[in-house]
Design an enzyme around this catalytic site. Sequence first.
Site, PDB file in Angstrom:
ATOM      1  CE  LYS A   1       7.444  22.527 -22.007  1.00  0.00           C
ATOM      2  NZ  LYS A   1       8.071  23.691 -22.331  1.00  0.00           N
TER       3      LYS A   1
ATOM      4  CD  GLU B   1       3.780  26.504  -6.247  1.00  0.00           C
ATOM      5  OE1 GLU B   1       3.521  27.791  -6.087  1.00  0.00           O
ATOM      6  OE2 GLU B   1       3.841  25.768  -5.348  1.00  0.00           O
TER       7      GLU B   1
ATOM      8  CB  CYS C   1       4.863  34.229  -9.985  1.00  0.00           C
ATOM      9  SG  CYS C   1       6.318  33.626  -8.783  1.00  0.00           S
TER      10      CYS C   1
ATOM     11  CD  GLU D   1       1.086  36.870 -13.546  1.00  0.00           C
ATOM     12  OE1 GLU D   1       0.867  36.119 -14.312  1.00  0.00           O
ATOM     13  OE2 GLU D   1       1.912  36.555 -12.855  1.00  0.00           O
TER      14      GLU D   1
HETATM   15  P1  NAD Z   1       2.960  29.519 -19.583  1.00  0.00           P
HETATM   16  O1  NAD Z   1       2.049  28.956 -18.833  1.00  0.00           O
HETATM   17  O2  NAD Z   1       2.799  30.143 -20.864  1.00  0.00           O
HETATM   18  O3  NAD Z   1       4.251  28.416 -19.891  1.00  0.00           O
HETATM   19  C1  NAD Z   1       4.749  27.857 -18.765  1.00  0.00           C
HETATM   20  C2  NAD Z   1       5.185  26.341 -19.219  1.00  0.00           C
HETATM   21  O4  NAD Z   1       4.245  25.794 -19.911  1.00  0.00           O
HETATM   22  C3  NAD Z   1       6.396  26.441 -20.537  1.00  0.00           C
HETATM   23  O5  NAD Z   1       7.511  25.444 -20.305  1.00  0.00           O
HETATM   24  C4  NAD Z   1       5.268  26.272 -21.695  1.00  0.00           C
HETATM   25  O6  NAD Z   1       5.965  25.545 -22.698  1.00  0.00           O
HETATM   26  C5  NAD Z   1       4.622  25.256 -21.062  1.00  0.00           C
HETATM   27  N1  NAD Z   1       3.150  25.240 -21.337  1.00  0.00           N
HETATM   28  C6  NAD Z   1       2.375  25.875 -22.353  1.00  0.00           C
HETATM   29  N2  NAD Z   1       1.397  25.689 -22.541  1.00  0.00           N
HETATM   30  C7  NAD Z   1       1.131  24.222 -22.239  1.00  0.00           C
HETATM   31  C8  NAD Z   1      -0.005  23.334 -21.933  1.00  0.00           C
HETATM   32  N3  NAD Z   1      -1.102  23.371 -22.723  1.00  0.00           N
HETATM   33  N4  NAD Z   1       0.189  22.276 -21.571  1.00  0.00           N
HETATM   34  C9  NAD Z   1       1.487  21.718 -20.786  1.00  0.00           C
HETATM   35  N5  NAD Z   1       2.634  22.883 -20.852  1.00  0.00           N
HETATM   36  C10 NAD Z   1       2.382  23.818 -21.487  1.00  0.00           C
HETATM   37  O7  NAD Z   1       3.966  30.633 -18.557  1.00  0.00           O
HETATM   38  P2  NAD Z   1       5.062  31.189 -18.810  1.00  0.00           P
HETATM   39  O8  NAD Z   1       4.664  32.631 -19.491  1.00  0.00           O
HETATM   40  O9  NAD Z   1       6.234  30.775 -19.331  1.00  0.00           O
HETATM   41  O10 NAD Z   1       5.489  32.103 -17.504  1.00  0.00           O
HETATM   42  C11 NAD Z   1       5.079  33.165 -16.840  1.00  0.00           C
HETATM   43  C12 NAD Z   1       3.886  32.763 -15.805  1.00  0.00           C
HETATM   44  O11 NAD Z   1       4.288  31.743 -14.847  1.00  0.00           O
HETATM   45  C13 NAD Z   1       3.192  33.873 -15.089  1.00  0.00           C
HETATM   46  O12 NAD Z   1       2.038  33.665 -15.050  1.00  0.00           O
HETATM   47  C14 NAD Z   1       3.966  33.753 -13.737  1.00  0.00           C
HETATM   48  O13 NAD Z   1       3.193  34.228 -12.661  1.00  0.00           O
HETATM   49  C15 NAD Z   1       4.102  32.383 -13.569  1.00  0.00           C
HETATM   50  N6  NAD Z   1       4.902  31.766 -12.326  1.00  0.00           N
HETATM   51  C16 NAD Z   1       4.907  31.274 -11.360  1.00  0.00           C
HETATM   52  C17 NAD Z   1       5.615  30.983 -10.404  1.00  0.00           C
HETATM   53  C18 NAD Z   1       5.002  30.549  -8.883  1.00  0.00           C
HETATM   54  O14 NAD Z   1       5.839  29.904  -8.360  1.00  0.00           O
HETATM   55  N7  NAD Z   1       3.724  30.651  -8.669  1.00  0.00           N
HETATM   56  C19 NAD Z   1       6.824  31.155 -10.552  1.00  0.00           C
HETATM   57  C20 NAD Z   1       7.323  31.706 -11.768  1.00  0.00           C
HETATM   58  C21 NAD Z   1       6.561  31.921 -12.860  1.00  0.00           C
END
Ligand code: NAD
Length: 790
Positions: free
Chosen positions: A192, A266, A300, A397
Amino acid sequence: MNILDRYHAMEYSPAPEARNEADAWLAARDFSKALFIDGAWKAASGGRTFETSEPSSGKLLAKVSDASAADIDAAVAAATKALPKWSAASGYQRAKVLYAIGRAMQRHQRLFAVLETIDNGKPIRESRDIDVPLAIRHFIHHAGWAQALDRDFPGHKGVGVVGQIIPWNFPLLMLAWKIAPALAAGCTVVLKPAEFTPLTSILFAEICERAGVPKGVVNIVQGGPEAGVAIVNHPGIQKIAFTGSSEVGKIIRKATAGSGKKLSLELGGKSAFIVFEDADLDSAVEGLVDGIWFNQGQVCCAGSRLLVQEGIADALIAKVKTRMGRLRVGSPLDKNTDIGPLVDLTQLERVKGLIAEGARQGAVCWQPDAALPSSGYYHLPTLATGVSPANILAQEEVFGPVLATMTFRNTEEAIELANNTRYGLAASVWSENVNLALHVAPQLKAGVVWVNGTNMFDAACGFGGYRESGFGREGGREGMFEYLTAKLPLGPVIKPATVSAQPVEQTDGSAIDRTAKLFIGGKQIRPDGNYSLAVATAKGKLAGEVGLGSRKDIRDAVSAARACKAWPEATAYNRSQVLYYLAENLSGRAGEFAARLTELTGASAKAAREEVDQSIERLFLYAGLADKFEGRVHQPPARAVTLALHEPVGVVGIVAPDSSPLLGLISLVAPALAMGNTVVAVPSERYPLLATDLYQVIEYSDVPAGAINIVTGRSAELAGVLAKHDDVDGLWVFADAETCAKAEAESIGNLKRVWSGNGCGLDWASDEAAGDAFLRRAVEIKNVWVPYGD
Ligand code: NAD
């Protein structure tokens, strides 16, 4: 005007990337049928859609099907149906498919890049030169792993159906990081994407159709958190791979607790960018531009905390400001643009809110004098100085173009400041003295360290975090393990301990009474609560009493384990010698331990002696492996080597089983120690005297105080205390299913690495209950990138 003035006055002309192909692609699709399930395009079962818009203008791009729980069911069913054939396919067959995907992506790479830029807002230079080529490299690199599986991962098999959830900041690249290793391992996938950025995943699904990916092997479902929740909770999924915020990562850790699902997270970061006074400042400034303003800071591993040595702070800040003044903020489709819009209005508002709060807390926020485009979610690059370590801009962050600056005086202070965060994803170290940089790198709590560089990634190198940045690695050999399971010899199902009545039959009083205490910080200590637990012999008589450990005792034991620096800092050779010595001293008392086993468990003399001998052999094994389970050197396609170092996880809590009470305990404690971890062990609740008898063996074996701590008592209760303790980095639990599930659920405070038997023991006597599978859990892998050449 002289030539220099003319040079500085020169203006860039617009250099727009053509978007007609991407617009034609958008116009030709029916996005209300955007779920790619079982090789077919489907509408969401409830008919719902969500909108994706263009961050540079706010204009609607598409209304995309929003998967319901029923659609997730259908996708999991398709992946389950496709699994047997795909996992049984030869490595060569799978490699051909992965290669075909990579090649097909290459043929459409410009379309991928333009779509990514339109949907996410990232500058075309980045999507064209970084995201898309790296994504392609991932598929081609993993074609090789598909064929190398038997050679490189003997005894492993694909984990099964995998649910994968990714964020919006690198939509295609994160998809590649997820799907490529899963397919190589023989898994099938339900992925997803994030709701802000669905487009390139839809193009990718089309590529799958063309590249001959069998139906149901890759399923891509669109939607938001609701669809994510349905994936996380789906019983037909064997592994969840999540990239996103730490907040959602914790929710997922809790939701999957006790389900037996493999999990990799991650998550976010607050990475340090450390500049020592001997650094090449101009290079450091360029690195910083890449470190924090790449993808508008929505990265990230963004180097969002600049730590600069005091003596050069003014000079560096001046250079940074000059450089910031030259950053070009504008249309992401312009090839000269450095900074495009943020992904969405909500993200823009969040960034603004955090800056305002940071300023309120004393930070001085500076922005270059530049105009922003009249529409779109743009934000100027921002430099915050005067930031105290507790300031929100130093701790949270931001996920935007905001750099927080702090100064340090010496190396120790730099390391302390760098590690003063709950995250642990990445760090950059800048110094012309490579000795200094390589001295600092191992001391940083971060999964990736770049020396004189930043944001270097490759499919062959592991990427992932420590602490609340999550667990698991993506990329290369390390990443493959996340999609594989090792065959471990399962033992009996563990029943919950019943709080037994005190044994009634007393001893005859002929032996001198012995008090078995707790073993904390190298000393035998009475339990804080001053309660005892009676231990029965196999015949129900009183064998002795042990201390009833409590929360306070665990806290003391964790403090002792944390304070013990001698063990993690010892050489592997030293650790090896101590483990040999433990084996030697245990063998000197083998008869006594065997008699104790017989007395407590009722094992025959022969079986008891065998367990003791196996325990000694196991200590020998890990003594020998202490200096052999080494890291690797990766060779990415760059002028750099990447050192994949094995580091201890830290303080590891161990809840040992009742079955094979001596061998089980040693089979868990020894590998943890071998890799330099310090341990807080809760021994078998039923047979704790085997552990308390070990105190003297430990005392005679030159084990530094605090390296091994033993707290006897109620396993379920103490496991819970260890799980909730935020200074415990790892927790291994072999207890009943409920205790294991609770330990996983309660570990979310610091996202400790939990290894649980899920209510099952192991056959501890089996040779397979030892070796790499244990050592791998005892280490974190840190990838240190060291570029070379002038
Ligand atoms: P997010 O956690 O809000 O969402 C990430 C994904 O999870 C989306 O697809 C979202 O629809 C889904 N999601 C949201 N709530 C959920 C739940 N309760 N259960 C299951 N899925 C759910 O994050 P974001 O705002 O989309 O992305 C930014 C974050 O991602 C930042 O914190 C960034 O640091 C992190 N990130 C980490 C890495 C890494 O490799 N460590 C890489 C890229 C981004």
